[in-house]
Design a protein around this motif. Structure first.
Motif, PDB file in Angstrom:
ATOM      1  N   GLU A   5       0.839  -1.189   0.000  1.00 45.66           N
ATOM      2  CA  GLU A   5       0.000   0.000   0.000  1.00 45.66           C
ATOM      3  C   GLU A   5       0.876   1.242   0.000  1.00 45.66           C
ATOM      4  N   VAL A   6       0.588   2.150  -0.930  1.00 50.43           N
ATOM      5  CA  VAL A   6       1.380   3.370  -1.077  1.00 50.43           C
ATOM      6  C   VAL A   6       0.705   4.536  -0.360  1.00 50.43           C
ATOM      7  N   CYS A   7      -0.520   4.862  -0.776  1.00 55.56           N
ATOM      8  CA  CYS A   7      -1.279   5.972  -0.204  1.00 55.56           C
ATOM      9  C   CYS A   7      -2.685   5.942  -0.780  1.00 55.56           C
ATOM     10  N   LYS A   8      -3.535   6.831  -0.302  1.00 56.04           N
ATOM     11  CA  LYS A   8      -4.855   6.974  -0.900  1.00 56.04           C
ATOM     12  C   LYS A   8      -4.691   7.576  -2.285  1.00 56.04           C
ATOM     13  N   GLU A   9      -5.548   7.165  -3.201  1.00 56.13           N
ATOM     14  CA  GLU A   9      -5.430   7.596  -4.590  1.00 56.13           C
ATOM     15  C   GLU A   9      -5.466   9.112  -4.731  1.00 56.13           C
ATOM     16  N   GLU A  10      -6.338   9.783  -3.975  1.00 52.52           N
ATOM     17  CA  GLU A  10      -6.456  11.234  -4.102  1.00 52.52           C
ATOM     18  C   GLU A  10      -5.270  11.987  -3.490  1.00 52.52           C
ATOM     19  N   ALA A  11      -4.411  11.296  -2.755  1.00 55.71           N
ATOM     20  CA  ALA A  11      -3.258  11.942  -2.120  1.00 55.71           C
ATOM     21  C   ALA A  11      -2.089  12.158  -3.083  1.00 55.71           C
ATOM     22  N   LEU A  12      -2.141  11.558  -4.266  1.00 52.82           N
ATOM     23  CA  LEU A  12      -1.040  11.685  -5.224  1.00 52.82           C
ATOM     24  C   LEU A  12      -1.523  12.461  -6.441  1.00 52.82           C
ATOM     25  N   ALA A  13      -1.135  13.714  -6.511  1.00 50.15           N
ATOM     26  CA  ALA A  13      -1.561  14.596  -7.597  1.00 50.15           C
ATOM     27  C   ALA A  13      -0.676  14.416  -8.833  1.00 50.15           C
ATOM     28  N   GLU A  14      -1.155  14.890  -9.948  1.00 47.74           N
ATOM     29  CA  GLU A  14      -0.394  14.866 -11.206  1.00 47.74           C
ATOM     30  C   GLU A  14       0.967  15.547 -10.999  1.00 47.74           C
ATOM     31  N   GLY A  15       2.033  14.887 -11.462  1.00 49.64           N
ATOM     32  CA  GLY A  15       3.378  15.442 -11.372  1.00 49.64           C
ATOM     33  C   GLY A  15       4.051  15.261 -10.029  1.00 49.64           C
ATOM     34  N   GLU A  16       3.412  14.537  -9.121  1.00 45.64           N
ATOM     35  CA  GLU A  16       4.001  14.294  -7.806  1.00 45.64           C
ATOM     36  C   GLU A  16       4.418  12.837  -7.668  1.00 45.64           C
ATOM     37  N   PHE A  17       5.291  12.586  -6.685  1.00 47.49           N
ATOM     38  CA  PHE A  17       5.679  11.211  -6.389  1.00 47.49           C
ATOM     39  C   PHE A  17       5.839  11.018  -4.893  1.00 47.49           C
ATOM     40  N   VAL A  18       5.720   9.755  -4.472  1.00 47.42           N
ATOM     41  CA  VAL A  18       5.974   9.350  -3.090  1.00 47.42           C
ATOM     42  C   VAL A  18       6.934   8.166  -3.132  1.00 47.42           C
ATOM     43  N   ILE A  19       7.602   7.951  -2.030  1.00 48.73           N
ATOM     44  CA  ILE A  19       8.568   6.860  -1.950  1.00 48.73           C
ATOM     45  C   ILE A  19       8.154   5.916  -0.832  1.00 48.73           C
ATOM     46  N   VAL A  20       8.134   4.620  -1.142  1.00 50.47           N
ATOM     47  CA  VAL A  20       7.798   3.591  -0.158  1.00 50.47           C
ATOM     48  C   VAL A  20       8.929   2.570  -0.114  1.00 50.47           C
ATOM     49  N   GLU A  21       8.965   1.832   0.959  1.00 53.38           N
ATOM     50  CA  GLU A  21       9.996   0.809   1.146  1.00 53.38           C
ATOM     51  C   GLU A  21       9.339  -0.558   1.156  1.00 53.38           C
ATOM     52  N   ASN A  22       9.966  -1.531   0.467  1.00 52.06           N
ATOM     53  CA  ASN A  22       9.425  -2.889   0.506  1.00 52.06           C
ATOM     54  C   ASN A  22      10.017  -3.633   1.704  1.00 52.06           C
ATOM     55  N   ASP A  23       9.622  -4.882   1.869  1.00 43.68           N
ATOM     56  CA  ASP A  23      10.077  -5.669   3.020  1.00 43.68           C
ATOM     57  C   ASP A  23      11.586  -5.906   3.038  1.00 43.68           C
ATOM     58  N   ASP A  24      12.232  -5.801   1.870  1.00 49.46           N
ATOM     59  CA  ASP A  24      13.678  -5.994   1.794  1.00 49.46           C
ATOM     60  C   ASP A  24      14.450  -4.711   2.076  1.00 49.46           C
ATOM     61  N   GLY A  25      13.718  -3.603   2.302  1.00 46.45           N
ATOM     62  CA  GLY A  25      14.378  -2.321   2.556  1.00 46.45           C
ATOM     63  C   GLY A  25      14.683  -1.534   1.304  1.00 46.45           C
ATOM     64  N   ASP A  26      14.278  -2.034   0.126  1.00 47.59           N
ATOM     65  CA  ASP A  26      14.495  -1.311  -1.121  1.00 47.59           C
ATOM     66  C   ASP A  26      13.415  -0.248  -1.273  1.00 47.59           C
ATOM     67  N   GLU A  27      13.787   0.913  -1.826  1.00 46.60           N
ATOM     68  CA  GLU A  27      12.833   1.999  -2.006  1.00 46.60           C
ATOM     69  C   GLU A  27      12.282   2.020  -3.423  1.00 46.60           C
ATOM     70  N   VAL A  28      10.975   2.293  -3.512  1.00 45.00           N
ATOM     71  CA  VAL A  28      10.279   2.384  -4.786  1.00 45.00           C
ATOM     72  C   VAL A  28       9.624   3.763  -4.866  1.00 45.00           C
ATOM     73  N   LEU A  29       9.802   4.433  -5.986  1.00 45.99           N
ATOM     74  CA  LEU A  29       9.194   5.734  -6.230  1.00 45.99           C
ATOM     75  C   LEU A  29       7.918   5.512  -7.030  1.00 45.99           C
ATOM     76  N   VAL A  30       6.798   6.009  -6.524  1.00 43.72           N
ATOM     77  CA  VAL A  30       5.507   5.875  -7.190  1.00 43.72           C
ATOM     78  C   VAL A  30       5.043   7.270  -7.585  1.00 43.72           C
ATOM     79  N   ALA A  31       4.719   7.445  -8.870  1.00 41.85           N
ATOM     80  CA  ALA A  31       4.388   8.764  -9.405  1.00 41.85           C
ATOM     81  C   ALA A  31       3.089   8.738 -10.198  1.00 41.85           C
ATOM     82  N   ARG A  32       2.486   9.918 -10.308  1.00 37.93           N
ATOM     83  CA  ARG A  32       1.375  10.108 -11.236  1.00 37.93           C
ATOM     84  C   ARG A  32       1.915  11.068 -12.310  1.00 37.93           C
ATOM     85  N   ALA A  33       1.999  10.552 -13.528  1.00 41.22           N
ATOM     86  CA  ALA A  33       2.547  11.339 -14.635  1.00 41.22           C
ATOM     87  C   ALA A  33       1.709  11.116 -15.883  1.00 41.22           C
TER      88      ALA A  33
END
Length: 102
Positions: A5-33
């Motif tokens: 789970e990254v965030c609520k859908e309405e929390a990520l606006a066009e042109g923005e990104f958030v970063i989450v960590e998986n169970d292995d400690g690797d970071e993933v950038l999730v964006a709306r573009a």
């Protein structure tokens, strides 16, 4: 790989990104573009550091340190000094939440 789970859908606006960590400690950038959700590894292939402080323009992720540009759809590097593509991940919206498979 599992869905994270990254965030609520309405929390990520066009042109923005958030970063989450998986169970292995690797970071993933999730964006709306360009109206679509995209996900890539949060590590520039030039120096291995994250994209915090970077920006998104026309579907491209721009590294804040050296200006390398990456296609958010494919992970393909488009400008130096980076020369290697970055990993992409599946991302979806479901029941009002954004989820990434990482």
């Amino acid at each position: 790989m599992q869905w994270i789970e990254v965030c609520k859908e309405e929390a990520l606006a066009e042109g923005e990104f958030v970063i989450v960590e998986n169970d292995d400690g690797d970071e993933v950038l999730v964006a709306r573009a360009e109206g679509e959700l995209r996900a890539v590894v949060n590590a520039c292939s030039h120096d291995g550091r994250g994209f915090e402080g970077g920006c998104i323009e026309a579907g491209l992720l721009i590294c804040p340190r050296h200006g390398s540009r990456f296609c958010l759809r494919s992970g393909k590097v488009l400008t130096p000094p980076a020369y290697s593509d970055i990993e992409t991940f599946e991302v979806k919206a479901e029941a009002g939440l954004i989820l990434v498979q990482a």
